[in-house]
Design an enzyme around this catalytic site. Structure first.
Site, PDB file in Angstrom:
ATOM      1  N   CYS A  59       1.528  30.936  91.182  1.00  0.00           N
ATOM      2  CA  CYS A  59       2.858  31.330  90.731  1.00  0.00           C
ATOM      3  C   CYS A  59       3.919  30.779  91.674  1.00  0.00           C
ATOM      4  O   CYS A  59       4.275  31.411  92.665  1.00  0.00           O
ATOM      5  CB  CYS A  59       2.955  32.854  90.644  1.00  0.00           C
ATOM      6  SG  CYS A  59       4.587  33.428  90.130  1.00  0.00           S
ATOM      7  N   CYS A 108       6.958  32.866  92.260  1.00  0.00           N
ATOM      8  CA  CYS A 108       6.791  34.039  93.127  1.00  0.00           C
ATOM      9  C   CYS A 108       6.764  33.629  94.590  1.00  0.00           C
ATOM     10  O   CYS A 108       7.327  34.298  95.450  1.00  0.00           O
ATOM     11  CB  CYS A 108       5.464  34.751  92.854  1.00  0.00           C
ATOM     12  SG  CYS A 108       5.191  35.161  91.144  1.00  0.00           S
ATOM     13  N   ASP A 109       6.057  32.560  94.879  1.00  0.00           N
ATOM     14  CA  ASP A 109       5.691  32.283  96.269  1.00  0.00           C
ATOM     15  C   ASP A 109       6.372  31.052  96.859  1.00  0.00           C
ATOM     16  O   ASP A 109       6.276  30.810  98.060  1.00  0.00           O
ATOM     17  CB  ASP A 109       4.167  32.120  96.368  1.00  0.00           C
ATOM     18  CG  ASP A 109       3.446  33.347  95.816  1.00  0.00           C
ATOM     19  OD1 ASP A 109       4.061  34.431  95.811  1.00  0.00           O
ATOM     20  OD2 ASP A 109       2.294  33.219  95.394  1.00  0.00           O
TER      21      ASP A 109
END
Lengths: 111, 325
Positions: free
Chosen positions: B142, B145-146
């Site tokens: 992701c 997200c990261d």
């Protein structure tokens, strides 16, 4: 109604490391979809563990020191602290029961 | 499942499993048909769009819309007509007879007259040892997200589709360089995404190449690459590995019950959402391995709700008998 505790780099030591009861810390950010997905679960856990464990959230955008020192490289990451030590860790959005079981475990060992 | 007592279980007409565009559109239609659907949202309420950034190809949003924001609108519209959206994951099913038996989060029984499966798909991983070991320590599926944890370092992303291009472009906001490793010498991605990625000076393509190992003890230090044409092995020093090689359908709990193809996609009767079990319908990415778009998922979600409404009208409600196993 019990609510989760919002913690910061400045309050981390008092709120987490020196806490008498186990602490679940949710490292999150506003732009992270899976973080939003588990947000209601975190709120429910705060209620269910009220008085037995502390449930806390730290925004990784506003706080960088603590996430860096615990090598947070993915969010959401949940760390469970007991007596100042990390005793469990969950990366990514998982089912509520998995988080609850781990926190229950930390509470049981604590008593 | 067998030791769970269903005699006092909640009973419902329609249970929708999953809350992406397919599930929430099914919920909207079923709610407007007054079927009072219950939606179990799974571990990622909103589905795959929750981890995307801009959605530019959903009709009606000429300026694009953020994935999470669009899914909030889907939720609000379904709830407006009385859909019951619940946090929880269906962990097992018994489709022997109607009403069907569902177990929520391994502990709560539920009886339902019909089921709409809209469980979608999840990111696939490469299947390397180091990949699972370093998940959360530089390995990620992701980017949105990261990505922000990898500022001013080099990262690698594996894949050649639209998701890989979108994530590569997103990663250029943070990383000093983004290496895109792809198995072939051409991309699967749409033309517009290819052109954007090719034009970005921070993105470098590594063609005909596979990641064969992740290097790193406590965190990612690099990846081992193998050129599929020459067989040559090389190391690439990066701090993160993002995987964007496609998806697998989330259909494991139905394996014993429903007809599936060899990749686990639920087989539906042509031009319908009927599965091989009457009263069980499937829509969205759980049964679609061809189009896999938000708009097609919404379309089949609508079909599933109409199919289940008509089927219920025709077959009526089955009484629960506690004798059956």
């Amino acid at each position: 109604m019990a609510k989760y505790k919002t913690i910061t780099d400045a309050t981390f030591k008092t709120d987490v490391l020196e806490s008498d009861s186990p602490v679940l810390v949710d490292f999150w950010a506003t732009w992270c979809g899976p973080c939003r997905a588990i947000a209601p679960v975190i709120e429910e856990l705060a209620e269910e563990f009220d008085g037995r464990a502390v449930v806390a959230k730290m925004d990784v955008d506003e706080n960088q020191t603590v996430p860096m020192s615990y090598n947070i490289r993915s969010i959401p990451t949940l760390l469970i602290f007991k007596d100042g030590q990390v005793v469990d860790q969950i990366t990514g959005a998982v089912r509520k029961k998995i988080i609850a079981d781990k926190l229950e475990n930390a509470v049981a060992q604590h008593a | 499942m067998n030791d769970l007592d269903f005699s006092n279980a909640e009973q419902t007409n329609v249970t929708i499993i999953g809350s992406g565009p397919a599930g929430l559109t099914a919920a909207l239609y079923a709610a407007r048909a007054n079927l009072k659907p219950i939606v179990y949202q799974g571990i990622q309420p909103g589905g795959q769009l929750i981890t995307t950034t801009d959605v530019e190809n959903f009709p009606g949003f000429p300026d694009g819309i953020m994935g999470p924001e669009m899914m909030q609108l889907f939720e609000a519209q379904a709830e407006r007509f009385g859909a019951d959206l619940r946090y929880g994951t269906v962990t097992s099913v018994d489709l022997t007879e109607r009403p069907f038996r569902l177990v929520i989060d391994e502990e709560t029984p539920l009886l339902t007259q019909t089921i709409i499966i809209s469980t979608g798909a999840s990111a696939k991983y490469l299947g390397l040892e180091g990949e699972q070991r370093l998940l959360g320590y530089g390995v990620s599926a992701c980017a949105t997200c990261d990505g922000a944890f990898f500022r001013d370092v080099e990262v690698v992303i594996v894949g050649g589709g639209d998701t890989a291009m979108e994530e590569a472009l997103f990663l250029t906001r943070f990383a000093s360089k983004v290496h895109v490793v792809h198995r072939r010498d051409t991309l699967r991605a749409s033309k517009i995404m290819q052109e954007r990625a090719m034009a970005n000076e921070k993105i470098e393509f590594v063609w005909n190449t596979e990641v064969v190992d992740v290097i790193g003890d406590k965190e990612v230090d690099g990846v081992k690459l193998k050129n599929r044409v020459t067989g040559e092995i090389s190391d690439l020093a990066v701090k993160a590995l993002f995987v964007a090689i496609g998806h697998r359908p989330n259909t494991d709990i139905f394996t014993d019950w429903l007809d599936m193809d060899d990749q686990g996609y639920i087989v539906t009767k042509p031009d319908t959402t009927y599965t091989n079990i009457p009263g069980v319908f499937a829509c969205g990415d759980a049964q679609d391995h061809v189009y896999r778009q938000a708009v097609t998922a919404a379309g089949t979600g609508c079909m599933a709700a109409i199919d289940s409404e008509r089927w219920l009208a025709e077959h009526g409600v089955a009484e629960f008998s506690s004798a059956a196993v």
